[in-house]
Design an enzyme around this catalytic site. Structure first.
Site, PDB file in Angstrom:
ATOM      1  N   HIS A  89       5.701  -9.969  -0.936  1.00 39.04           N
ATOM      2  CA  HIS A  89       6.456  -8.881  -0.370  1.00 39.04           C
ATOM      3  C   HIS A  89       7.674  -9.084   0.495  1.00 39.04           C
ATOM      4  O   HIS A  89       7.501  -9.269   2.070  1.00 39.04           O
ATOM      5  CB  HIS A  89       4.748  -8.125   0.038  1.00 39.04           C
ATOM      6  CG  HIS A  89       4.030  -7.389  -0.232  1.00 39.04           C
ATOM      7  ND1 HIS A  89       4.461  -6.484  -1.412  1.00 39.04           N
ATOM      8  CD2 HIS A  89       2.652  -7.665  -0.969  1.00 39.04           C
ATOM      9  CE1 HIS A  89       3.472  -6.166  -2.073  1.00 39.04           C
ATOM     10  NE2 HIS A  89       1.649  -7.392  -1.263  1.00 39.04           N
ATOM     11  N   TRP A 111      -2.394 -11.915   2.944  1.00 38.08           N
ATOM     12  CA  TRP A 111      -1.011 -12.112   2.463  1.00 38.08           C
ATOM     13  C   TRP A 111      -0.928 -12.962   3.097  1.00 38.08           C
ATOM     14  O   TRP A 111       0.552 -13.503   4.226  1.00 38.08           O
ATOM     15  CB  TRP A 111       0.226 -10.581   3.409  1.00 38.08           C
ATOM     16  CG  TRP A 111      -0.250  -9.011   2.297  1.00 38.08           C
ATOM     17  CD1 TRP A 111      -0.276  -9.037   0.400  1.00 38.08           C
ATOM     18  CD2 TRP A 111      -1.003  -8.415   2.213  1.00 38.08           C
ATOM     19  NE1 TRP A 111      -0.840  -8.356   0.504  1.00 38.08           N
ATOM     20  CE2 TRP A 111      -1.268  -7.205   1.139  1.00 38.08           C
ATOM     21  CE3 TRP A 111      -1.546  -7.326   3.558  1.00 38.08           C
ATOM     22  CZ2 TRP A 111      -1.767  -6.124   1.454  1.00 38.08           C
ATOM     23  CZ3 TRP A 111      -2.538  -6.115   4.041  1.00 38.08           C
ATOM     24  CH2 TRP A 111      -2.280  -5.783   2.738  1.00 38.08           C
ATOM     25  N   LYS A 126       0.646  -1.229   0.336  1.00 37.36           N
ATOM     26  CA  LYS A 126      -0.093   0.205  -0.209  1.00 37.36           C
ATOM     27  C   LYS A 126       1.153   1.306   0.286  1.00 37.36           C
ATOM     28  O   LYS A 126       0.276   2.203   0.921  1.00 37.36           O
ATOM     29  CB  LYS A 126      -0.851   0.366   1.616  1.00 37.36           C
ATOM     30  CG  LYS A 126      -1.824  -0.870   1.299  1.00 37.36           C
ATOM     31  CD  LYS A 126      -2.676  -2.219   0.229  1.00 37.36           C
ATOM     32  CE  LYS A 126      -3.258  -0.975  -0.311  1.00 37.36           C
ATOM     33  NZ  LYS A 126      -4.125  -1.705  -1.518  1.00 37.36           N
ATOM     34  N   THR A 167       3.012  -1.381  -7.084  1.00 40.65           N
ATOM     35  CA  THR A 167       2.006  -1.443  -7.929  1.00 40.65           C
ATOM     36  C   THR A 167       1.885  -0.666  -9.478  1.00 40.65           C
ATOM     37  O   THR A 167       2.217  -1.027 -10.497  1.00 40.65           O
ATOM     38  CB  THR A 167       0.827  -2.089  -7.855  1.00 40.65           C
ATOM     39  OG1 THR A 167       0.914  -2.840  -6.914  1.00 40.65           O
ATOM     40  CG2 THR A 167      -0.070  -2.580  -9.021  1.00 40.65           C
TER      41      THR A 167
END
EC number: 2.8.2.-
Length: 610
Positions: free
Chosen positions: A290, A344, A236, A240
């Site tokens: 991540h 996640w 966040k 991306t």
């Protein structure tokens, strides 16, 4: 429906049903409708005349006699005696509605006629005006008939062009805000594209002291060699969008191949079948979903190179990059993402060769996901990895015993994590900030000497910005992310100082180039001027004897200035002019190509001579 006696005597005997007509049923309303349809289908009937309306070009007007009187006139004649009762059988309300419809038909035809005549008159007047303008401009070059034809074609072309422009503008930029911005762009000068995106002043007061080496980030990235860019993607933070820029929006000799429907792109080096980018959109989550700094630094070399390749290529450089975001906005965005079902779970969290146990890293929810979680419950979980996520993902977790909280006190652990994150961030090849998209693009281009095709876009409206929180909740979020708040303040200060330093360096370089160009032009002008005067003196030997000393002085100055120019500019010769002068005069000094840097000697000697 029974008729009065006087009406029956006036109309004669009642009508008998026709042979082709159907027999009367028990429903009078249906029978009257059938009779009306049959009467309308007969040629010459009153109902057919009402339906057909007046002939083309004929209008009864507003003062015509009502339609109700027509059946009475028709009943007085022998021919209409048989047709009048059919209209009389209609209800009074239906006859009134038919009369009103007839009047509205007259009013509509009148409006259409007025509108048609008005438009025709307007077009005729415009044609004459344009014809007069053309006749004034072109004079007797064309006749009046030709002018009318040209004016009609020009008017049609202008109207079509205007409509096409309106359609294109609405397609490219719908809405009124963009149109106003375009109008302001025509009326106002072009603003600085690198002005702070948060509408604050481009200059700021630095809080930290950084060395020149910390501010000057220029990586000698060899895309044809073995260097590799590693993108550390924090949740966040806009990673991306930045990751898509790296694979789709960058100018390369061999661009990345991105196929429709596939997230990953093939980013090979020119002439080789190996990648130059380690990111989500090029190699996928090869080190886990991540992956943080601890995982990437231990995983990337093993994934990219085998043991044999590592021995053959020990000089490979790994350039780490990342994107940071304001902690409060990032925290709210992650909460909204978790509400939609994100977990996640595929994250490995590998540290020191092993993942954490369930006691070291408990879960905040019991089901499959944490969808629909309220903000208070999200903040109340003490094991929530969203707290201080940016510091944890940028620090070396092996310094604090990974996820084992019993290794050292909490205060000491937080201090070690923060210092490690600051150090890793400062020594990274590049990092950007989500709140400064254009500055992020500028610094990346200057750091890696790689240019993007289209500029970055600053989105001020996000899911986090749509969340309305009060001051108390904001203070609590800042308290939960106190390490991230301090890291972001440090990163923002370093980021803006780097940007300001690179911009000043760019301005100084441009100023130096302008000064060198100005010196070169002045030197060439003075040299050409003196040489032309010397040639003029040799061509005109018979001159006034009183001017001979000045001319001899001019020649002496020219002869003295050219060696000085050559000596002063010998440090930076021009390669092109040197080669040309060597071809033309191999045994002479190259004074023409070096005239730019000797402009000061020229100017000083001319001032002394004057």
């Amino acid at each position: 429906m029974a008729l009065p006696a006087c009406a029956a005597r006036a109309l004669g005997p009642p009508l008998q049903p026709e042979r082709e007509a159907p027999a009367r049923t028990t429903c009078p309303r249906r029978h009257s409708r059938v009779e009306a349809e049959l009467a309308a289908s007969r040629p010459g009937s009153v109902a057919a005349s009402v339906r057909a309306g007046p002939p083309r070009g004929v209008s009864r007007g507003f003062n015509s006699q009502p339609l109700l009187d027509e059946p009475l006139k028709a009943s007085s004649s022998l021919a209409g005696a048989a047709r009048a009762p059919l209209f009389a059988l209609l209800a009074r309300g239906r006859r009134r509605r038919m009369h009103d419809l007839r009047r509205r038909w007259d009013l509509g035809s009148l409006c259409r006629a007025l509108l048609t005549r008005g438009l025709a008159a307007l077009g005729h007047s415009l044609k004459h005006v344009l014809g007069a303008i053309f006749s004034k401009i072109f004079g007797p070059l064309a006749s009046v008939g030709n002018m009318d034809e040209k004016s009609n074609k020009l008017l049609l072309a202008l109207v079509m062009l205007f409509l096409f422009a309106v359609i294109v503008l609405q397609y490219v930029c719908p809405g009124t805000e963009c149109q106003l911005l375009r109008l302001q762009a025509f009326s106002s000068p072009m603003p600085d594209p690198y002005r702070s995106e948060d509408e604050s002043s481009a200059r700021f007061v630095p809080r930290y002291n950084f060395s020149r080496g910390d501010l000057l980030r220029k990586v000698d990235f060899d895309i044809k060699g073995d260097d590799l860019i590693v993108f550390l993607h924090i949740q966040k933070t806009g990673g991306t969008t930045f990751g898509r820029h790296l694979v789709r929006n960058i100018q390369l000799e061999q661009p990345c191949e991105c196929r429709v429907g596939q997230k990953k792109c093939t980013c090979h080096r020119p002439g080789k079948r190996e990648t130059w980018l380690f990111s989500r959109f090029s190699t996928g989550w090869s080190c886990g979903l991540h992956a943080d700094w601890t995982e990437l630094t231990s995983c990337v070399p093993a994934v990219v190179d085998s043991k044999r390749d590592a021995r053959l290529r020990p000089s490979r450089n790994f350039h780490y990059i990342t994107i940071l975001r304001d902690p409060v906005s990032r925290y709210l965005s992650e909460w909204r993402h978790v509400q939609r079902g994100a977990t996640w779970k595929a994250s490995l969290h590998v540290c020191d060769g092993r993942p954490p146990t369930s006691e070291e890293l408990p879960s905040c929810y019991t089901g499959d996901d944490w969808s629909g979680c309220p903000l208070k419950e999200f903040m109340d979980c003490p094991y929530n990895l969203a707290n201080n996520r940016q510091v944890r993902m940028l620090s070396d977790l092996t310094l604090v015993g990974c996820y084992n909280l019993s290794v050292m006190p909490e205060k000491q652990r937080n201090k070690v994590l923060l210092e490690s994150a600051k150090s890793n961030l400062k020594h990274m090849a590049f990092f950007g900030l989500t709140e400064f998209q254009r500055k992020t693009q500028y610094l990346f281009e200057k750091t890696f000497n790689m240019n993007f095709i289209s500029p970055f876009t600053q989105y001020n409206t996000t899911r986090a910005s749509s969340v309305e929180i009060n001051e108390e909740i904001q203070k609590r979020i800042e308290g939960l992310n106190f390490l991230d708040m301090e890291l972001y303040s440090y990163a923002k200060d370093l980021f803006l100082q780097r940007y300001q330093f690179m911009r000043q360096k760019e301005h100084q370089e441009a100023r130096r180039k302008r000064q060198e160009q100005r010196k070169f032009l002045k030197g060439r002008f003075l040299q050409t001027h003196f040489q032309s005067q010397s040639q003029g003196q040799s061509q005109n030997p018979s001159q006034n004897p009183s001017q001979t000393p000045n001319l001899n002085a001019n020649q002496n100055v020219t002869q003295n200035l050219i060696p000085n120019l050559t000596q002063s500019s010998g440090q930076n010769p021009s390669p092109t002019e040197n080669r040309e002068s060597q071809k033309q005069n191999p045994g002479q000094e190259q004074s023409d190509g070096n005239a730019g840097n000797g402009a000061h000697d020229y100017i000083g000697s001319v001032e002394k001579w004057r």
